[in-house]
Scaffold this active site. Structure first.
Site, PDB file in Angstrom:
ATOM      1  N   ALA A  47       0.833  -1.210   0.000  1.00 17.19           N
ATOM      2  CA  ALA A  47       0.000   0.000   0.000  1.00 17.19           C
ATOM      3  C   ALA A  47       0.865   1.255   0.000  1.00 17.19           C
ATOM      4  CB  ALA A  47      -0.935  -0.009   1.212  1.00 17.19           C
ATOM      5  N   GLU A  48       1.949   1.247   0.788  1.00 16.40           N
ATOM      6  CA  GLU A  48       2.841   2.408   0.832  1.00 16.40           C
ATOM      7  C   GLU A  48       3.530   2.609  -0.516  1.00 16.40           C
ATOM      8  OE1 GLU A  48       3.970   2.181   5.591  1.00 16.40           O
ATOM      9  OE2 GLU A  48       5.103   1.027   4.129  1.00 16.40           O
ATOM     10  N   TYR A  49       3.958   1.509  -1.128  1.00 20.70           N
ATOM     11  CA  TYR A  49       4.599   1.599  -2.443  1.00 20.70           C
ATOM     12  C   TYR A  49       3.595   2.106  -3.485  1.00 20.70           C
ATOM     13  CZ  TYR A  49       7.072   0.204  -6.684  1.00 20.70           C
ATOM     14  OH  TYR A  49       7.684   0.209  -7.914  1.00 20.70           O
ATOM     15  N   LEU A  96       1.451  -4.385 -13.348  1.00 17.82           N
ATOM     16  CA  LEU A  96      -0.001  -4.362 -13.526  1.00 17.82           C
ATOM     17  C   LEU A  96      -0.598  -3.194 -12.768  1.00 17.82           C
ATOM     18  CD1 LEU A  96      -0.873  -8.147 -13.000  1.00 17.82           C
ATOM     19  CD2 LEU A  96      -0.734  -6.932 -15.181  1.00 17.82           C
ATOM     20  N   GLU A 129      -7.244 -15.311 -11.912  1.00 13.65           N
ATOM     21  CA  GLU A 129      -6.312 -16.298 -11.364  1.00 13.65           C
ATOM     22  C   GLU A 129      -5.613 -15.732 -10.132  1.00 13.65           C
ATOM     23  OE1 GLU A 129      -2.573 -16.625 -13.823  1.00 13.65           O
ATOM     24  OE2 GLU A 129      -3.786 -15.401 -15.186  1.00 13.65           O
ATOM     25  N   LYS A 131      -2.923 -14.292  -7.694  1.00 16.80           N
ATOM     26  CA  LYS A 131      -1.676 -13.532  -7.904  1.00 16.80           C
ATOM     27  C   LYS A 131      -0.618 -14.083  -6.949  1.00 16.80           C
ATOM     28  CE  LYS A 131       0.205  -8.843  -8.089  1.00 16.80           C
ATOM     29  NZ  LYS A 131       1.329  -9.087  -7.179  1.00 16.80           N
ATOM     30  N   ARG A 152      12.951 -10.539 -13.842  1.00 18.53           N
ATOM     31  CA  ARG A 152      12.359  -9.319 -14.395  1.00 18.53           C
ATOM     32  C   ARG A 152      13.401  -8.208 -14.529  1.00 18.53           C
ATOM     33  NH1 ARG A 152       7.241  -6.817 -13.935  1.00 18.53           N
ATOM     34  NH2 ARG A 152       6.534  -8.310 -12.383  1.00 18.53           N
ATOM     35  N   GLU A 189       5.931 -17.311 -12.243  1.00 17.42           N
ATOM     36  CA  GLU A 189       6.354 -16.902 -10.896  1.00 17.42           C
ATOM     37  C   GLU A 189       7.025 -18.064 -10.176  1.00 17.42           C
ATOM     38  OE1 GLU A 189       5.756 -13.230  -8.498  1.00 17.42           O
ATOM     39  OE2 GLU A 189       5.430 -13.781 -10.591  1.00 17.42           O
ATOM     40  N   CYS A 434      20.994  10.489  18.238  1.00 18.03           N
ATOM     41  CA  CYS A 434      21.103   9.287  17.411  1.00 18.03           C
ATOM     42  C   CYS A 434      21.764   8.166  18.199  1.00 18.03           C
ATOM     43  CB  CYS A 434      21.920   9.607  16.159  1.00 18.03           C
ATOM     44  SG  CYS A 434      22.302   8.161  15.158  1.00 18.03           S
TER      45      CYS A 434
END
Length: 814
Positions: A47-49, A96, A129, A131, A152, A189, A434
């Site tokens: 979702a973030e991507y 996609l 189908e 994923k 890929r 895949e 830090c």
């Protein structure tokens, strides 16, 4: 307050702001791609991507000139690893489009029908189908024999993993059956079953090795081994679902293709169904979702494809995805457990990342004991836009929390079960130093929202060990110092050996220590492989050793060749937040060298604006011009002297009605607004600060970032140490040609003989301004194939249009 819609946010961007945000999003996407595709260690949820992708595409829709100017914009996936030979895909491996709700599926079907212009009575069939959540693979068969297997990669070029693919039982070395094309690229895949994944992790644990986070990472890491014997020891599986290049058509529907695959010995998913409406597609999605836990392997949604291949060809592609396919993603899987502790990890860019240590719980078939908490704001119950999330509930140690696995990849804490909060639970206090280097950790002012960023970052910069490797990689990168031969591996070797901890150390390297570090790394890897029962790499031959010595000498020579650096490259290479290539170039136009810039920054630091002054400048309908006029005099103006008003009330009274409305809306009351105006009056910056902040090409956000960077003693010392090794030179003067100086140029369509970024750089070097849209002020439009609305705009405004060849001819004459 509801968050601002994405379309409205993008609509508000100026061209320069859009370019900066586009570059920022591209860097984030490219890093996410590298982690996901090449390092098998994703940090972002699906979702973030997807949110990053959606914003990038929205910006490109409004500013088309930015399309294709970065790797993230131009391609899919990530550049292939240097570990493997490269394979160029004859047909690109695309991504996609995504659907997250039933309405998205309805719209997809309607969009397909509109594009095909089909009558209402004509049905369109779709395959549906599962994923598979694994690693995409392309298998090239010639005369029925497997000749190449490739990942890929970036969609255009992948990694050659043929030897490893041949060890996978599901992948036939030779196809059998009738009608097999002479050339056939099968796409599918690679994945691991849950049972096999558990067995692999059990072996890893018994051997004292790190466990894999999930089956997808394990499958990807197993296929991308340099030693095929390791791949062979892992029971990888494969499903075929698509194709690339084929020498001849062999059927006319998607469903028939899958049947042919099955007949030729290729495994296809048995839960693929042919559907004839959106309702049937969604029903199958629900059925697969219900079966998901019992499938025995990870899936993260359902893929729909138009069945008729003739329709597929007519529909074609848009951007990085086909119009005829859609991935319908599943919602995240959840579980409830106890938060035992909050740990802080320092990210490669200096972000302080909170990590939840959890009482182990099973989520979606995987045992989860750690989960991301994103950032400080998320822990406090505040979103990136400054608005409450989870109804303002913070997260505390001891809380009962809801954990989700979004996209079957990264677990995160979604919410708190507030009713179960222990009485002694206290708010978590984020560290302000830090943990890796002890430098200050701060929350920066977000240049888009004008609010404090949700992420706290280490200011140690160049000296922080947690950031060290990534900072050094950026320093030597092509857009930084462009040090030939200094790839990521060399930087990692030098950093781990202690030879290079900050940029200045690079220029102090000598042959013998550098060679010793490389040899030590090779021997350590050999010992590790022997311990793991794997064959150690062969010792280098004499010839190989001579080549290695030559390569080391070339590295040192490339360093010597960079001892004088253009100021803009030097600044960009330092990796200062908010200082991208454009801002670095703007600074280099105004200062002859780095010492002059540092002296000006020291003066600006002493005359820095206060927080209320900056906040006021960012309010709607105010801006720097109104702000400056407002504070030209603090004494009462005619008409104000007779009124017994405070300074804040007098200043508020000088505003127009719409400006007063904006101020009151922001501060909430007249009393708060007056107090803020009085504070702002005492926080006015001096001329040294305004030299930077009022410059349209630099601005207050970049100015404050520069001041913050150089105010950290470690950073100042690191830059001064670097300046003892190298010198900076002024930015090369712009070459102005009469044909281009002061002209506004727009590029549209595809450029075939140069990249869009090259074309833009050339135009700017000749004194032109490159714009993303056509107006009456545009002087020239350079149009390549596929040029669209900008050509019409050029005709409307009477703007001269030339081809790419014409443009190149004009350059030759300049």
């Amino acid at each position: 307050m509801p968050s601002t819609p994405l379309s409205a946010t993008v609509e508000a961007l100026s061209e320069d702001a859009a370019q900066a945000r586009h570059a920022e999003l591209s860097r984030a996407i490219e890093r996410a791609n590298q982690l996901y595709y090449n390092e098998d260690a994703p940090e972002l949820t699906d979702a973030e991507y997807d949110a990053l992708r959606q914003e990038l595409e929205a910006i490109e829709a409004r500013f088309p000139a930015l399309t294709g100017t970065t790797e993230a914009s131009a391609g899919v996936g990530a550049k292939p690893s240097e570990k493997f030979a490269k394979v160029r895909h004859a047909v690109p491996m695309l991504s996609l489009g995504n659907a997250f709700a039933d309405e998205d599926v309805d719209e997809f079907v309607a969009r397909v029908r509109r594009f095909l212009n089909l009558p209402a009575e004509e049905a369109v069939a779709f395959t549906a189908e599962p994923k598979i959540d694994g690693l995409s693979l392309s298998l090239r068969y010639e005369a029925g024999r497997l000749v190449t297997a490739a990942t890929r990669g970036d969609g255009e070029v992948g990694e050659n993993v043929t030897a490893n693919a041949l060890t996978v039982d599901d992948i036939p070395e030779t196809l059998s059956g009738e009608g097999i094309p002479e050339v056939l690229e099968v796409r599918g895949e690679i994945y691991l079953s849950h049972e096999d994944f558990a067995a692999i992790n059990a072996r890893q644990e018994a051997a004292g090795k790190p466990l894999f986070a999930n089956p997808r990472n394990a499958a990807a890491g197993s296929l991308r081994q340099l030693d095929p014997a390791i791949t062979a020891s892992r029971p990888l599986r494969f499903f075929a679902y698509a194709w690339g290049e084929v020498s001849e058509p062999f059927t006319d529907t998607q469903s028939a293709v899958l049947e042919r695959f099955r007949g030729w010995g290729l495994p296809v998913n048995p839960r693929t169904k042919l559907c004839r409406s959106a309702e049937e597609m969604i029903a199958h999605y629900r059925a697969i979702e219900a079966e998901r836990a019992g499938l025995g392997y990870d899936i993260d949604g359902v893929v729909y494809k138009v069945d008729d291949l003739g329709f597929q060809r007519r529909l074609g592609f848009v951007s990085r995805a086909p119009r005829w396919a859609l991935a319908h993603k599943f919602a995240a899987q959840e579980a409830i457990t106890e938060l035992l502790a909050i740990d802080i990890n320092v990210g490669r860019t200096g972000s302080l990342n909170p990590l939840a240590r959890l009482k182990p719980v099973t989520v979606g078939g995987v045992v989860v004991s750690n989960a991301t908490l994103h950032n400080e704001g998320y822990v406090q119950g505040v979103g990136a836009d400054g608005e409450p999330i989870r109804e303002g509930r913070d997260i505390r140690v001891g809380d009962t929390v809801i954990v989700v696995r979004a996209g079957d990849v990264i677990p995160k804490v979604r919410d708190v079960v507030i009713e179960k909060r222990p009485a002694d639970a206290v708010p978590y206090v984020f560290p302000d130093t830090c943990p890796a280097c002890g430098s200050r950790a701060v929350r920066e002012l977000n240049p888009r929202t004008k609010k404090l960023d949700a992420i706290r970052r280490c200011t140690g910069g160049l000296i922080c060990p947690a950031q060290g490797v990534e900072r050094l990689k950026h320093f030597v990168s092509r857009n930084g110092l462009d040090l030939e031969g200094f790839g990521q591996t060399y930087i990692e070797v030098l950093f781990e050996a202690g030879l290079v901890k900050q940029p200045a150390d690079l220029f102090r390297l000598e042959f013998e220590p550098l060679k010793a570090a490389i040899v030590a790394r090779r021997e350590a890897l050999s010992a590790q492989r022997r311990t793991e029962g794997e064959p150690a790499p062969k010792k280098p031959t004499k010839k190989k050793g001579e080549e290695e010595d030559k390569a080391i000498k070339n590295l040192l020579a490339s360093l010597d060749a960079r001892r004088t650096i253009p100021l803009n490259r030097f600044l960009f290479a330092l990796g200062i937040p908010q200082i991208g290539e454009s801002t670095a170039k703007a600074l280099a136009k105004r200062f002859p060298d780095m010492p002059a810039l540092m002296a000006a920054l020291a003066a600006a630091t002493r005359e820095q604006a206060g927080r209320d002054w900056l906040e006021l400048s960012a309010l709607p309908r105010i801006g720097p011009g109104t702000r400056d006029r407002l504070f030209e005099t603090l004494d009462p103006l005619p008409g104000e002297a007779m009124q017994d008003l405070s300074l804040g009330a007098r200043l508020r009274g000088r505003l127009t009605p719409s400006q007063r409305e904006a101020v009151l809306a922001h501060y909430g009351s007249e009393a708060e607004a007056d107090a803020a105006l009085e504070r702002a009056a005492s926080q006015r910056p001096g001329d040294a600060y305004r030299l930077f902040a009022d410059d349209g090409e630099i601005g207050p956000v970049a100015t404050d970032s520069l001041i913050q960077f150089f105010s950290e003693p470690h950073n100042d010392a690191a830059v001064r140490a670097l300046l003892e090794e190298v010198g900076t030179e002024p930015l090369a003067a712009t070459t102005s040609a009469a044909a281009f100086a002061g002209k506004t140029v727009v590029f549209t369509g595809s450029l075939e003989k140069m990249t869009r970024s090259e074309a833009k750089a050339t135009a700017e070097r000749l004194g032109a301004k490159v714009s993303g849209s056509v107006s009456a002020k545009t002087d020239l439009v350079v149009a390549g194939p596929g040029a669209g609305s900008k050509l019409k705009d050029a005709e409307k405004h009477g703007v001269k249009v030339v081809s790419e060849d014409d443009w190149l001819a004009m350059l030759a004459e300049a």
